[in-house]
Design a protein around this motif. Sequence first.
Motif, mmCIF file in Angstrom:
data_model
loop_
_atom_site.group_PDB
_atom_site.id
_atom_site.type_symbol
_atom_site.label_atom_id
_atom_site.label_comp_id
_atom_site.label_asym_id
_atom_site.label_seq_id
_atom_site.Cartn_x
_atom_site.Cartn_y
_atom_site.Cartn_z
ATOM 1 N N LYS A 27 7.399 14.966 -15.625
ATOM 2 C CA LYS A 27 7.508 14.863 -14.166
ATOM 3 C C LYS A 27 8.239 13.586 -13.782
ATOM 4 O O LYS A 27 8.356 12.640 -14.565
ATOM 5 C CB LYS A 27 6.127 14.897 -13.539
ATOM 6 N N GLU A 28 8.700 13.565 -12.536
ATOM 7 C CA GLU A 28 9.364 12.379 -12.023
ATOM 8 C C GLU A 28 8.332 11.307 -11.683
ATOM 9 O O GLU A 28 7.158 11.586 -11.473
ATOM 10 C CB GLU A 28 10.182 12.737 -10.779
ATOM 11 N N ARG A 29 8.806 10.079 -11.632
ATOM 12 C CA ARG A 29 7.931 8.969 -11.247
ATOM 13 C C ARG A 29 7.521 9.145 -9.789
ATOM 14 O O ARG A 29 8.354 9.398 -8.922
ATOM 15 C CB ARG A 29 8.652 7.639 -11.460
ATOM 16 N N GLU A 30 6.239 8.983 -9.546
ATOM 17 C CA GLU A 30 5.648 9.329 -8.259
ATOM 18 C C GLU A 30 5.023 8.098 -7.610
ATOM 19 O O GLU A 30 4.318 7.318 -8.271
ATOM 20 C CB GLU A 30 4.560 10.390 -8.493
ATOM 21 N N PHE A 31 5.265 7.927 -6.319
ATOM 22 C CA PHE A 31 4.677 6.835 -5.559
ATOM 23 C C PHE A 31 3.167 7.025 -5.442
ATOM 24 O O PHE A 31 2.699 8.121 -5.143
ATOM 25 C CB PHE A 31 5.313 6.806 -4.173
ATOM 26 N N VAL A 32 2.423 5.940 -5.677
ATOM 27 C CA VAL A 32 0.981 5.947 -5.505
ATOM 28 C C VAL A 32 0.602 5.151 -4.253
ATOM 29 O O VAL A 32 -0.152 5.633 -3.406
ATOM 30 C CB VAL A 32 0.277 5.354 -6.741
ATOM 31 N N GLY A 33 1.140 3.955 -4.135
ATOM 32 C CA GLY A 33 0.829 3.142 -2.964
ATOM 33 C C GLY A 33 1.510 1.798 -3.038
ATOM 34 O O GLY A 33 2.130 1.458 -4.042
ATOM 35 N N LEU A 34 1.406 1.050 -1.944
ATOM 36 C CA LEU A 34 1.949 -0.306 -1.950
ATOM 37 C C LEU A 34 1.108 -1.210 -1.060
ATOM 38 O O LEU A 34 0.315 -0.742 -0.230
ATOM 39 C CB LEU A 34 3.414 -0.337 -1.531
ATOM 40 N N ILE A 35 1.309 -2.500 -1.259
ATOM 41 C CA ILE A 35 0.616 -3.504 -0.462
ATOM 42 C C ILE A 35 1.632 -4.553 -0.058
ATOM 43 O O ILE A 35 2.506 -4.919 -0.847
ATOM 44 C CB ILE A 35 -0.565 -4.109 -1.257
ATOM 45 N N ASN A 36 1.531 -5.020 1.174
ATOM 46 C CA ASN A 36 2.535 -5.976 1.645
ATOM 47 C C ASN A 36 2.221 -7.379 1.128
ATOM 48 O O ASN A 36 1.301 -7.591 0.348
ATOM 49 C CB ASN A 36 2.649 -5.931 3.168
ATOM 50 N N VAL A 57 -3.730 10.426 -3.248
ATOM 51 C CA VAL A 57 -4.720 9.440 -3.699
ATOM 52 C C VAL A 57 -5.463 8.794 -2.550
ATOM 53 O O VAL A 57 -6.404 8.026 -2.776
ATOM 54 C CB VAL A 57 -4.053 8.339 -4.552
ATOM 55 N N LYS A 58 -5.072 9.097 -1.327
ATOM 56 C CA LYS A 58 -5.697 8.480 -0.156
ATOM 57 C C LYS A 58 -7.195 8.760 -0.145
ATOM 58 O O LYS A 58 -7.634 9.894 -0.343
ATOM 59 C CB LYS A 58 -5.025 9.014 1.109
ATOM 60 N N GLY A 59 -7.963 7.711 0.075
ATOM 61 C CA GLY A 59 -9.417 7.839 0.091
ATOM 62 C C GLY A 59 -10.068 7.676 -1.263
ATOM 63 O O GLY A 59 -11.298 7.518 -1.339
ATOM 64 N N ARG A 60 -9.279 7.707 -2.340
ATOM 65 C CA ARG A 60 -9.819 7.544 -3.692
ATOM 66 C C ARG A 60 -9.329 6.259 -4.339
ATOM 67 O O ARG A 60 -10.051 5.646 -5.125
ATOM 68 C CB ARG A 60 -9.422 8.734 -4.567
ATOM 69 N N PHE A 61 -8.092 5.874 -4.041
ATOM 70 C CA PHE A 61 -7.493 4.689 -4.653
ATOM 71 C C PHE A 61 -7.382 3.573 -3.619
ATOM 72 O O PHE A 61 -7.133 3.830 -2.439
ATOM 73 C CB PHE A 61 -6.100 5.004 -5.178
ATOM 74 N N THR A 62 -7.521 2.340 -4.095
ATOM 75 C CA THR A 62 -7.398 1.176 -3.225
ATOM 76 C C THR A 62 -6.563 0.106 -3.918
ATOM 77 O O THR A 62 -6.827 -0.231 -5.078
ATOM 78 C CB THR A 62 -8.777 0.592 -2.888
ATOM 79 N N ASP A 116 -4.679 13.093 -12.251
ATOM 80 C CA ASP A 116 -4.293 11.684 -12.135
ATOM 81 C C ASP A 116 -3.783 11.128 -13.465
ATOM 82 O O ASP A 116 -3.318 9.979 -13.524
ATOM 83 C CB ASP A 116 -5.477 10.831 -11.670
ATOM 84 N N THR A 117 -3.874 11.916 -14.515
ATOM 85 C CA THR A 117 -3.402 11.482 -15.831
ATOM 86 C C THR A 117 -1.913 11.189 -15.785
ATOM 87 O O THR A 117 -1.111 12.032 -15.375
ATOM 88 C CB THR A 117 -3.694 12.554 -16.886
#
Length: 124
Positions: free
Chosen positions: A42-51, A63-68, A89-90
């Motif tokens: 699979k292609e590389r997938e965005f999970v999240g970011l922080i400023n 991943v919203k609500g599960r990952f922080t 999520d693997t």
Amino acid sequence: VQLVESGGGLVQAGGSLRLSCVVSGRPFSNLVMGWFRQAPGKEREFVGLINWSGANTYYADSVKGRFTISRDNVKKTVYLQMNSLKPEDTAVYYCAADPSIRTRFSDPTEYDYWGQGTQVTVSS
């Protein structure tokens, strides 16, 4: 700039892991930090970011609500706390850094710096 991830491993579905990414070679507080993942085939997938300050975070719907995501600008470290893990999520998880929040911040090509990745495997 060097980014070094750690904390990956094997966990059962429903479990938790916390990934860390330590940054060196550039003032950490000047960097926007992102997390991405890539599963086999699979292609590389965005999970999240922080400023830069940690005041703002953005997450993929999957991943919203599960990952922080959080960061410690003194320790020059960004964290990805993953709860309620699912087999889907693997993946290899990568941290990424860039001086700016780009318009297309979910696009991996918008990030200048990358870590080597850490494997996360979630068993069913």
